[in-house]
Design a protein around this motif. Structure first.
Motif, short mmCIF file in Angstrom:
data_model
loop_
_atom_site.label_atom_id
_atom_site.label_comp_id
_atom_site.label_asym_id
_atom_site.label_seq_id
_atom_site.Cartn_x
_atom_site.Cartn_y
_atom_site.Cartn_z
N LYS A 11 5.98 -7.64 2.29
CA LYS A 11 5.10 -6.48 2.45
C LYS A 11 5.08 -5.69 1.13
O LYS A 11 5.45 -4.52 1.09
CB LYS A 11 5.57 -5.63 3.62
CG LYS A 11 5.47 -6.38 4.94
CD LYS A 11 5.94 -5.55 6.10
CE LYS A 11 5.79 -6.39 7.37
NZ LYS A 11 5.91 -5.60 8.57
N LYS A 71 -8.62 0.90 1.13
CA LYS A 71 -9.57 1.94 1.55
C LYS A 71 -10.94 1.74 0.93
O LYS A 71 -11.93 2.28 1.42
CB LYS A 71 -9.04 3.32 1.16
CG LYS A 71 -7.77 3.72 1.87
CD LYS A 71 -8.05 4.03 3.31
CE LYS A 71 -6.89 4.71 3.98
NZ LYS A 71 -7.20 5.14 5.33
N PRO A 125 -4.23 -7.31 2.89
CA PRO A 125 -3.67 -7.06 4.21
C PRO A 125 -2.49 -7.96 4.58
O PRO A 125 -1.61 -7.56 5.33
CB PRO A 125 -4.85 -7.29 5.16
CG PRO A 125 -6.06 -7.04 4.32
CD PRO A 125 -5.68 -7.54 2.95
N ASP A 153 0.61 -6.22 3.42
CA ASP A 153 0.74 -4.85 3.93
C ASP A 153 0.02 -3.81 3.07
O ASP A 153 0.48 -2.69 2.93
CB ASP A 153 2.22 -4.49 4.10
CG ASP A 153 2.46 -3.55 5.26
OD1 ASP A 153 1.63 -3.50 6.18
OD2 ASP A 153 3.50 -2.85 5.24
N GLY A 154 -1.11 -4.21 2.51
CA GLY A 154 -1.94 -3.27 1.77
C GLY A 154 -3.08 -2.78 2.65
O GLY A 154 -3.72 -3.55 3.34
N GLU A 155 -3.29 -1.47 2.63
CA GLU A 155 -4.37 -0.85 3.40
C GLU A 155 -5.50 -0.48 2.43
O GLU A 155 -5.51 0.61 1.85
CB GLU A 155 -3.84 0.40 4.11
CG GLU A 155 -4.85 1.06 4.99
CD GLU A 155 -4.34 2.39 5.55
OE1 GLU A 155 -5.21 3.21 5.90
OE2 GLU A 155 -3.13 2.61 5.61
N ASN A 201 2.40 -0.83 3.18
CA ASN A 201 1.48 -0.06 4.01
C ASN A 201 0.90 1.17 3.31
O ASN A 201 0.62 2.18 3.94
CB ASN A 201 2.15 0.34 5.34
CG ASN A 201 1.12 0.70 6.39
OD1 ASN A 201 0.06 0.10 6.47
ND2 ASN A 201 1.43 1.69 7.20
N LYS A 202 0.75 1.07 2.01
CA LYS A 202 0.18 2.18 1.22
C LYS A 202 -1.34 2.06 1.22
O LYS A 202 -1.88 0.97 1.12
CB LYS A 202 0.68 2.13 -0.23
CG LYS A 202 2.17 2.12 -0.40
CD LYS A 202 2.81 3.43 -0.02
CE LYS A 202 4.32 3.31 -0.19
NZ LYS A 202 5.00 4.57 -0.08
N PRO A 203 -2.02 3.20 1.29
CA PRO A 203 -3.47 3.16 1.10
C PRO A 203 -3.76 2.77 -0.35
O PRO A 203 -3.06 3.21 -1.27
CB PRO A 203 -3.93 4.59 1.40
CG PRO A 203 -2.71 5.44 1.27
CD PRO A 203 -1.53 4.56 1.53
#
Length: 175
Positions: free
Chosen positions: A100, A138, A131, A134-136, A104-106
């Motif tokens: 990851k 935007k 994704p 774990d990349g969000e 999970n960072k924007p």
């Protein structure tokens, strides 16, 4: 908001680094941490090398910089339609420690090149794979013909249409 911004290249004159830093500075009152991939030069990743040396401290340091950020802006250089070796190597080492990588960072993903393609091929790969790590994402934007659309002396995007599009994408980091 602390934003980690970098060009996914080891070039000392990186146009992608210029674009990433410019985009990060569009976020009001952002604390911008500019990462230089040259600070993370490691042996080329291989399973044999991993067995021999373990996980390099620099890969752990790279992940720590991501962990310390609230958001990430990466601008990708394109070498032969793909990632630069410098980025791919750091990413590969980091992913062996934590799959990851992006925690999970924007994220905003950008790309640019001197030509009309704007490094769109590598950008598409990055956006599609983020994704899984774990990349969000935007938003994303390819900026074609960098030298026609960005004034390096003033460190700003001078193409108003692209600038408005970038500002709209970057604003998603705070919404």
């Amino acid at each position: 908001m602390k934003i980690l911004a970098f060009g996914a290249t080891s070039s000392s004159k990186s146009i992608n680094k210029q674009l990433a830093v410019y985009a990060a500075n569009l976020v009001p009152q952002a604390d911008v941490d500019v990462l230089d991939l040259n600070e993370f030069e490691m042996p080329l990743f291989s399973q044999d090398k991993e067995e021999a040396i373990g996980h390099p401290q620099l890969a752990k340091d790279f992940l720590a910089r991501i962990e310390q950020a609230d958001a990430i802006i990466i601008s990708f250089a394109e070498h032969n339609g793909s990632y630069t070796v410098a980025y791919k190597n750091v990413f590969d080492w980091a992913s062996r420690i934590n799959t990851k990588v992006f925690q999970n960072k924007p994220m905003i993903m950008l790309a640019t090149s001197p030509g009309p393609g704007g490094a769109a091929s590598v950008l598409a790969s990055a956006v599609n794979s983020a994704p899984y790590f774990d990349g969000e994402v935007k938003g994303s934007l390819s900026v074609p013909s960098f030298y026609d659309n960005f004034n390096s002396d003033e460190a700003k995007l001078v193409n108003q249409e692209l600038n408005q599009e970038l500002a709209a994408i970057v604003s998603k980091l705070t919404s």
